[in-house]
Design an enzyme around this catalytic site. Structure first.
Site, PDB file in Angstrom:
ATOM      1  CD  GLN A 186      52.071  32.446  29.975  1.00 38.56           C
ATOM      2  OE1 GLN A 186      52.118  31.483  30.733  1.00 38.56           O
ATOM      3  NE2 GLN A 186      51.032  32.664  29.178  1.00 38.56           N
ATOM      4  CB  THR A 245      30.845  48.239  40.179  1.00 39.94           C
ATOM      5  OG1 THR A 245      30.045  49.416  40.309  1.00 39.94           O
ATOM      6  CG2 THR A 245      30.648  47.355  41.397  1.00 39.94           C
ATOM      7  CB  CYS A 332      45.964  35.856  22.451  1.00 33.69           C
ATOM      8  SG  CYS A 332      45.555  35.796  24.208  1.00 33.69           S
TER       9      CYS A 332
END
Length: 388
Positions: A186, A245, A332
């Site tokens: 944040q 990758t 979340c």
């Protein structure tokens, strides 16, 4: 301020809208065919984009580019860093105990690879500031014969916006011989951070909090002398710190967003003027409202407040129906039933919860005034319902 139709988006701490510069970088990277690990021309073109993004991300916190490695996001970064297993060259270094702030993001409180009995929660005061006296006590009592102490305390809280005294925390951890990991998700791009200036040993940041694409984050180290044992192992990408990758389009967008964030900090920065206007209006409309962390230093864009007698989820739904997007705590955790662990740590576990407003850096007076108009309607309807 971003609006969809007549809607207001006041949830930048959950996810900032994709910046034009980041979108352009993502699209251009999608046209690059090569694998960044390939040595042919196409591979070298892909590698050049990854390294350019790495330099931009490093510059945001005055770090060296070769001390940055990319992850799929801040949660993976936390799971990587919160481990008992570090390496100094080929020599193992053990972290025997994790000390984590009670108001940390859930991905930090989960403790990563530490067993529950090797995790200690560090209390905060009523304003959400870490109790430095307790931190000092537990670090002095730590038995270094078993391994080093690992401390995880964020730079700024995702719900309240409260900014922690990271320089003072860093000094205490350094004096104990411990290691300090900062969740800067944040704070990055909103306040100036310099990893070389009495800061933590490692920072964690996330792309989509600064206007980059979702699905990419980074760990930034003050030095690569000691690093955690890789969580994702395999091909050896990211200097062996994170195999797989590289997600080229996401990393390119992340780099573009980091460049824009640094430019804003170097210019006008983030002003608290609109936040202060909002809070003054809030207190006029609802004088008994509680703004959590108001007495502490906070991010310039964040207000976390409770309305007397109104559940946070009810208030959030009322705003949503009125065309305003905001959160009831962390995005979340907002789908879970139960009070905010941040409010509980600050001594408000029995309250109605709180809603979070997190503004864009260019929020206008018109946006704030419209929010306050809708708030007034919500408060007045509640008062009428109480009156019967």
């Amino acid at each position: 301020m971003i609006a969809t139709g007549k809607r207001l988006y006041l949830d930048y701490n959950a996810s900032a809208p994709l910046l034009d510069e980041a979108r352009k970088a993502v699209i251009e990277a999608l046209e690059i065919t090569g694998n960044p690990s390939s040595v042919h021309r196409e591979g070298r073109a892909a590698r050049a984009l990854v390294e350019a993004a790495r330099r931009n991300v490093a510059a945001l916190v005055n770090a060296r580019a070769d001390h940055v490695f990319f992850t799929s996001g801040a949660t993976e970064a936390a799971s990587t860093m919160l481990t008992p297993h570090f390496m100094m060259g080929r020599a193992p270094v053990r972290m025997s105990h994790l000390y984590v702030g009670a108001t940390e993001h859930p991905c930090m409180i989960a403790g990563g690879q530490f067993a529950p009995e090797n995790i200690t929660m560090l209390p905060v005061d009523e304003n959400g500031i870490l109790r430095l006296d307790v931190l000092q006590e537990v670090l002095q009592a730590h038995d270094k014969a078993t391994g080093l102490p690992l401390v995880a305390v964020q730079a700024a809280n995702n719900e309240t916006g409260v900014v922690q005294p990271i320089a003072r925390i860093a000094a205490l951890v350094k004096a104990s011989g411990g290691v300090y990991i900062i969740d800067a998700v944040q704070a990055a791009g909103r306040i100036k951070l310099d990893i070389t200036d009495n800061c933590g040993d490692y920072l964690i940041i996330s792309s989509h909090k600064i206007g980059g694409p979702k699905g990419v984050g980074a760990v930034i180290a003050v030095s690569d002398l000691m690093m955690p044992r890789a969580l994702v192992r395999g091909g050896g990408q990211e200097k062996g710190h994170r195999a797989g990758t590289e997600a080229l389009p996401l990393i390119a967008g992340f780099g573009a967003a980091a460049g824009q964030a640094l430019a804003r900090l170097a210019g006008a920065g983030w002003s608290p003027a609109m936040r202060d206007r909002l809070e003054a209006g809030l207190m006029r409309i609802a004088p008994r409202a509680l703004i959590h962390g108001r007495k502490a230093e906070r991010l310039a864009n964040t207000t976390f407040f409770s309305l007397e007698g109104q559940k946070a989820e009810t208030v959030q739904i009322a705003f949503d129906l009125a065309g305003v997007a905001l959160s009831a705590g962390s995005a979340c955790s907002s789908g879970k039933v139960g009070p905010s662990h941040v409010l509980a740590a600050m001594g408000h576990e029995d309250g109605p919860g709180a809603v979070r407003i997190s503004l864009s850096p260019d929020a206008s007076e018109e946006t704030i005034d419209r929010f306050l108009e809708i708030l007034r309607g919500i408060v007045e309807r509640h008062e009428r319902s109480k009156a019967g």
